[in-house]
Design a protein around this motif. Structure first.
Motif, PDB file in Angstrom:
ATOM      1  N   VAL A 187      50.816  52.771  44.340  1.00 23.43           N
ATOM      2  CA  VAL A 187      49.549  52.038  44.281  1.00 23.43           C
ATOM      3  C   VAL A 187      49.777  50.775  43.465  1.00 23.43           C
ATOM      4  N   VAL A 188      49.519  49.627  44.093  1.00 29.03           N
ATOM      5  CA  VAL A 188      49.811  48.342  43.455  1.00 29.03           C
ATOM      6  C   VAL A 188      48.588  47.437  43.516  1.00 29.03           C
ATOM      7  N   GLY A 189      48.602  46.422  42.635  1.00 26.99           N
ATOM      8  CA  GLY A 189      47.483  45.498  42.551  1.00 26.99           C
ATOM      9  C   GLY A 189      47.764  44.169  43.206  1.00 26.99           C
ATOM     10  N   TYR A 190      46.812  43.258  43.061  1.00 29.96           N
ATOM     11  CA  TYR A 190      46.892  41.971  43.740  1.00 29.96           C
ATOM     12  C   TYR A 190      47.332  40.821  42.833  1.00 29.96           C
ATOM     13  N   ILE A 191      47.826  41.142  41.626  1.00 30.39           N
ATOM     14  CA  ILE A 191      48.311  40.109  40.721  1.00 30.39           C
ATOM     15  C   ILE A 191      49.680  39.614  41.181  1.00 30.39           C
ATOM     16  N   CYS A 192      49.927  38.315  41.021  1.00 29.17           N
ATOM     17  CA  CYS A 192      51.137  37.697  41.552  1.00 29.17           C
ATOM     18  C   CYS A 192      52.326  37.879  40.612  1.00 29.17           C
ATOM     19  N   GLU A 193      52.684  39.117  40.375  1.00 27.68           N
ATOM     20  CA  GLU A 193      53.922  39.549  39.737  1.00 27.68           C
ATOM     21  C   GLU A 193      53.927  41.072  39.835  1.00 27.68           C
TER      22      GLU A 193
END
Length: 405
Positions: free
Chosen positions: A323-329
């Protein structure tokens, strides 16, 4: 709360969304009070840095809690929420003498944790009631970032500096009314806590006019099935007996203070996100959600585990997802976690999202902060609205450059 309640709230208020169950907060508070019912004078100060929404503070006040604060801004929020100054305890770290004097002027109980400020304040204000924070040099806590009582910690006055501390108090004739310690968060072994308590008792013998002893908190709550948690009931039996014996020895009934944050609100919190995309690679299935570590930083910062449930498909066949987020790193909530089958548009619920979650959120990547809802008496009450674009610009000042010919 049930999954259907959370789904209804996600539909009503949108995602990402923090939800707090008032009944769970109340039950944890009552559990702590009951565990220490044998203590004549007991006070619970809620550590508001865990979750500082004004509505949560009002709930704590209605239950009879005081407040543990670490900044003048938290003090002002507590006063705004209706707390009387004498019900607010101020334990800062590394702040200026000027801030401490500002807080003292508000009528709040101050707690000083370094010799330099202690001597300066005592010289200027010898009659003001002061608490002293000691560092017992006891290693406790589930992560080095949240272990604050060890020998290399920046918090508190070293127990080995006690003779110097006593000399300052005698020279300034300060009014010392309390001794405080806090060893760290996520304490597993209550014997470690009891060992640190003995250090506090020994330190207290050096001061003749104490009114209270503050044992901090750090009680561990379970984050997953069969997880270890602090046995509050056993701690209550053992520490109450020892505290009462110390009061007899001291010749006075002192107040026992705790300052729990995570213990009261962690399990009451749920963080709801919507799945934007399910992405299959050669070895991993990613579930990308409409949030990131800008909203829930604990997994990335501490490596903490939050149980994740697909409340849109709770009985679906389990598969492995990252499960991952939408932040650019790199922005990962969980790696290869077994979760009921996820489809785009599903709602995922992160458990134990009540403590140090929203309060540590940010606008990184210029993302808006989420809304907060309090579930009280079977109904969701909006206690913080979703941010809007105007909120990002609120304190920004456009640069004015005069045109040149």
């Amino acid at each position: 709360m049930q999954g259907k309640d959370l789904l209804q709230l996600a539909d009503q208020f949108g995602t990402p969304l923090y939800v707090y169950d008032a009944e769970k907060i109340q039950s944890q508070f009552n559990r702590l009070i009951k565990a220490f019912s044998k203590v004549e004078k007991l006070r619970v100060n809620y550590a508001m840095k865990a979750l500082s929404n004004v509505s949560i503070l009002q709930l704590m006040k209605d239950m009879g809690a005081g407040l543990d604060t670490v900044s003048i801004q938290e003090v002002l929020l507590g006063l705004h929420a209706g707390f009387e100054p004498e019900r607010i305890f101020y334990t800062p770290n590394g702040v200026s003498l000027e801030e401490i004097e500002e807080v003292y002027a508000l009528g709040v109980q101050i707690n000083i944790d370094n010799l330099s400020i202690l001597e300066q304040f005592g010289t200027k204000h010898p009659s003001v009631p002061v608490c002293i924070r000691i560092n017992p040099h006891v290693m406790a806590g589930g992560n080095t970032n949240i272990s604050v009582g060890h020998i290399d910690s920046k918090f508190g006055i070293s127990i080995h500096q006690l003779p110097h501390l006593v000399r300052i108090v005698e020279n300034t004739k300060m009014n010392i009314v309390g001794i405080h310690m806090h060893t760290g968060s996520d304490i597993l072994d209550i014997e470690v806590f009891l060992y640190a308590a003995e250090i506090l008792f020994d330190a207290a013998k050096n001061f003749k006019n104490l009114e209270f002893l503050d044992f901090g908190s750090g009680f561990k709550v379970p984050y997953k099935k069969d997880d270890i948690e602090t046995d509050i009931e056993e701690l209550g039996k053992k520490l109450s007996k020892r505290f009462n014996a110390f009061c007899t020895e001291y010749g006075k009934d002192l107040t026992l203070i705790f300052e729990p944050g995570k213990f009261l609100v962690s399990q009451a919190g749920f963080f709801l996100t919507k799945v934007n995309v399910v992405k299959q690679t050669t070895s991993t299935v990613f579930a990308g959600v409409d949030s990131g570590f800008n909203h829930l930083i604990r997994p990335m910062l501490y490596g903490s585990q939050h149980h994740i449930e697909n409340i849109s498909n709770p009985k679906g066949k389990e598969r492995f997802y990252s499960v991952v987020g939408y932040i650019c790193e790199t922005d990962t909530f969980a790696n290869n976690r077994r979760i009921a089958e996820i489809k785009e548009g599903d709602i995922l619920s992160f458990h134990n999202a009540g403590a140090y979650c929203f309060s540590m959120s940010s606008n990184y990547n210029s993302r808006f902060k989420p809304a907060e809802v309090l579930w009280l008496n079977g109904k969701g009450h909006l206690i913080r609205a979703h941010e809007k674009f105007e909120d990002l610009l609120q304190n920004q000042i456009p640069l004015q450059i005069e045109a040149t010919v």
